[in-house]
Scaffold this motif. Structure first.
Motif, PDB file in Angstrom:
ATOM      1  N   SER A 244       0.868  -1.181  -0.057  1.00 46.33           N
ATOM      2  CA  SER A 244       0.038   0.102   0.071  1.00 46.33           C
ATOM      3  C   SER A 244       0.899   1.220  -0.038  1.00 46.33           C
ATOM      4  O   SER A 244       0.522   2.421  -0.251  1.00 46.33           O
ATOM      5  N   ARG A 245       2.129   1.102   0.492  1.00 47.95           N
ATOM      6  CA  ARG A 245       2.884   2.389   0.511  1.00 47.95           C
ATOM      7  C   ARG A 245       3.807   2.598  -0.784  1.00 47.95           C
ATOM      8  O   ARG A 245       4.615   3.590  -0.773  1.00 47.95           O
ATOM      9  N   ARG A 249       6.887   5.473  -1.694  1.00 47.46           N
ATOM     10  CA  ARG A 249       8.147   4.997  -1.253  1.00 47.46           C
ATOM     11  C   ARG A 249       9.441   5.807  -1.799  1.00 47.46           C
ATOM     12  O   ARG A 249      10.641   5.711  -1.522  1.00 47.46           O
ATOM     13  N   GLN A 262       7.044   9.815   4.266  1.00 43.63           N
ATOM     14  CA  GLN A 262       6.294   9.759   3.111  1.00 43.63           C
ATOM     15  C   GLN A 262       4.786  10.635   3.224  1.00 43.63           C
ATOM     16  O   GLN A 262       4.477  10.797   4.454  1.00 43.63           O
ATOM     17  N   ARG A 264       1.508  10.266   3.100  1.00 42.98           N
ATOM     18  CA  ARG A 264       0.498   9.074   3.553  1.00 42.98           C
ATOM     19  C   ARG A 264      -0.892   9.353   2.525  1.00 42.98           C
ATOM     20  O   ARG A 264      -1.496   8.405   2.731  1.00 42.98           O
ATOM     21  N   TRP A 267      -0.880   6.669   0.114  1.00 41.41           N
ATOM     22  CA  TRP A 267      -0.985   5.105   0.467  1.00 41.41           C
ATOM     23  C   TRP A 267      -2.311   4.780   0.056  1.00 41.41           C
ATOM     24  O   TRP A 267      -3.468   5.438  -0.211  1.00 41.41           O
ATOM     25  N   ALA A 302      -0.138   1.727   9.397  1.00 45.93           N
ATOM     26  CA  ALA A 302      -0.932   1.967   8.325  1.00 45.93           C
ATOM     27  C   ALA A 302      -2.079   2.950   8.881  1.00 45.93           C
ATOM     28  O   ALA A 302      -2.603   3.717   8.446  1.00 45.93           O
TER      29      ALA A 302
END
Length: 412
Positions: A244-245, A249, A262, A264, A267, A302
């Motif tokens: 999901s990331r 990344r 990151q 988010r 995501w 998460a």
């Protein structure tokens, strides 16, 4: 021309949806990888000839298995002119009438194929290559490129693995109840190895290889569909939560972006939701294993809207449980980093130095990179520089190398 194109599209769609299922059943019926592969391609060639004229059958999978089986029998009988021993094989295959009406029977064939490709008597690199080739249907060149291996080298691994299966009489079957836990663990290890090579490549110019992690997730879904198990759920959850990331990344230039830095909002929330649901299902089984615990850790990350709101106390506790059921220096390293986030860099550095003193992670670049970061946060510039330089000596991945070099330049 339009009708021909329509049939071609139909055959292509059936190939994408059914070819690996047909292949798995043909291996059961024929008892040989190469013969089954040849039969599969011949069956689709016949489909291209007959379906435009006669129309597609109601059950394309059963039709393809039947045609492939008969073509294989014809092939074997032709070869009996040179090897009389093949006549018995042809008769045995001819007598074994296939039944592919029930979906569960076909899925059992796929499960058998996975366990055969991941048999513990095969070297792990051969297990990976064979699984990607025979279960996923990737081409030899694609696998070789993903693992930075020359195609002839990878082809030889596959050839040797198939020869080993024939020579050792490795059974094409799902293990017994008694043997299943150990054998399933091997299957999950192979799937996670494929995922990790796609999620964080061990070497080369790219940080990730989406095709490989995608194949691993597809394999995880397949195994969970065929064999629901808390650890299978845990592994699939772990892969989904890590995947999901992916978009966050790396920078547009392909440079590494750490978890704490990151964006988010990038995501994948659908993967996070699915992964969290699987974690809850796995943990509720009361049969918690290492994959489920790692997935639970990923779920805590998460759930946090920002690095500052991450529940590091829960993460430290989960790593403690993981260290109890599957102790390893890497688990201890990750726990030390989590302790540093909870209790401060000095507490983490003390644990990390104890781990490095034991020697198991002396050549692990991430251990030295973690130590350098803790020293940097403590203002110990000389120690941080030494650890970054050691990490640079060991790193094999270009984006990670660039990241470490930039950190080193930032030290004053």
């Amino acid at each position: 021309m339009n009708e021909s194109n329509s049939v071609q599209r139909q055959v292509d769609a059936v190939y994408r949806a059914e070819s690996r299922r047909v292949f798995a059943t043909l291996i059961r019926l024929l008892g040989d990888f190469d013969l089954a592969e040849e039969a599969l391609h011949e069956a689709f060639a016949v489909a291209m000839e007959q379906w435009p004229r006669d129309g597609a059958p109601n059950n394309p999978r059963a039709w393809l298995v039947s045609v492939g089986r008969f073509r294989a029998i014809d092939t074997i009988r032709r070869r009996t002119r040179f090897d009389a021993s093949l006549a018995e094989l042809a008769e045995r295959i001819d007598a074994a009438e296939p039944d592919v009406r029930a979906d569960e029977d076909v899925e059992d064939d796929r499960l058998r194929l996975i366990f055969t490709c991941c048999h513990p008597s095969l070297p792990q690199d051969a297990q990976v290559a064979l699984t990607l080739r025979e279960v996923c249907g990737l081409k030899t060149e694609e696998i070789a490129s993903a693992f930075l291996v020359a195609p002839p080298t990878l082809a030889q691994r596959i050839v040797r693995a198939k020869a080993k299966i024939r020579a050792a009489g490795i059974p094409y079957q799902v293990p017994s109840i008694e043997d299943l836990p150990d054998r399933l663990d091997t299957v999950l290890q192979v799937i996670y190895l494929v995922f990790n090579e796609g999620y964080a490549a061990s070497s080369g110019p790219s940080l990730t290889r989406a095709d490989l992690s995608g194949e691993a997730i597809r394999l995880g879904r397949l195994v969970m569909e065929l064999l629901p198990n808390p650890e299978v759920m845990g592994l699939l959850a772990l892969m989904l939560l890590q995947e999901s990331r992916r978009a966050a990344r790396t920078s547009p230039e392909g440079d590494l972006i750490l978890l704490a830095d990151q964006d988010r909002s990038r995501w994948n929330q659908a993967q996070i939701a699915e992964g969290r649901a699987l974690v809850q299902q796995a943990l509720s089984s009361q049969q918690v294993g290492p994959y489920a615990l790692q997935a639970a850790i990923a779920a805590v990350h998460a759930e946090a809207p920002s690095p500052a709101t991450t529940d590091w106390t829960q993460i430290v506790g989960l790593y403690g449980l993981l260290a109890q059921i599957e102790p390893s220096p890497v688990v201890q390293l990750n726990r030390a980093v989590a302790v540093a986030m909870r209790d401060g860099p000095q507490a983490g550095l003390q644990l990390l130095d104890e781990i490095l003193a034991e020697g198991d992670l002396a050549n692990y670049h991430l251990a030295h990179a973690a130590r350098a970061d803790l020293c940097r946060r403590l203002g110990e510039t000389a120690a941080a520089r030494a650890s970054y330089q050691r990490a640079l000596e060991l790193v094999k991945q270009e984006p990670e190398r660039r990241f470490l070099e930039s950190r080193l330049r930032e030290l004053v």
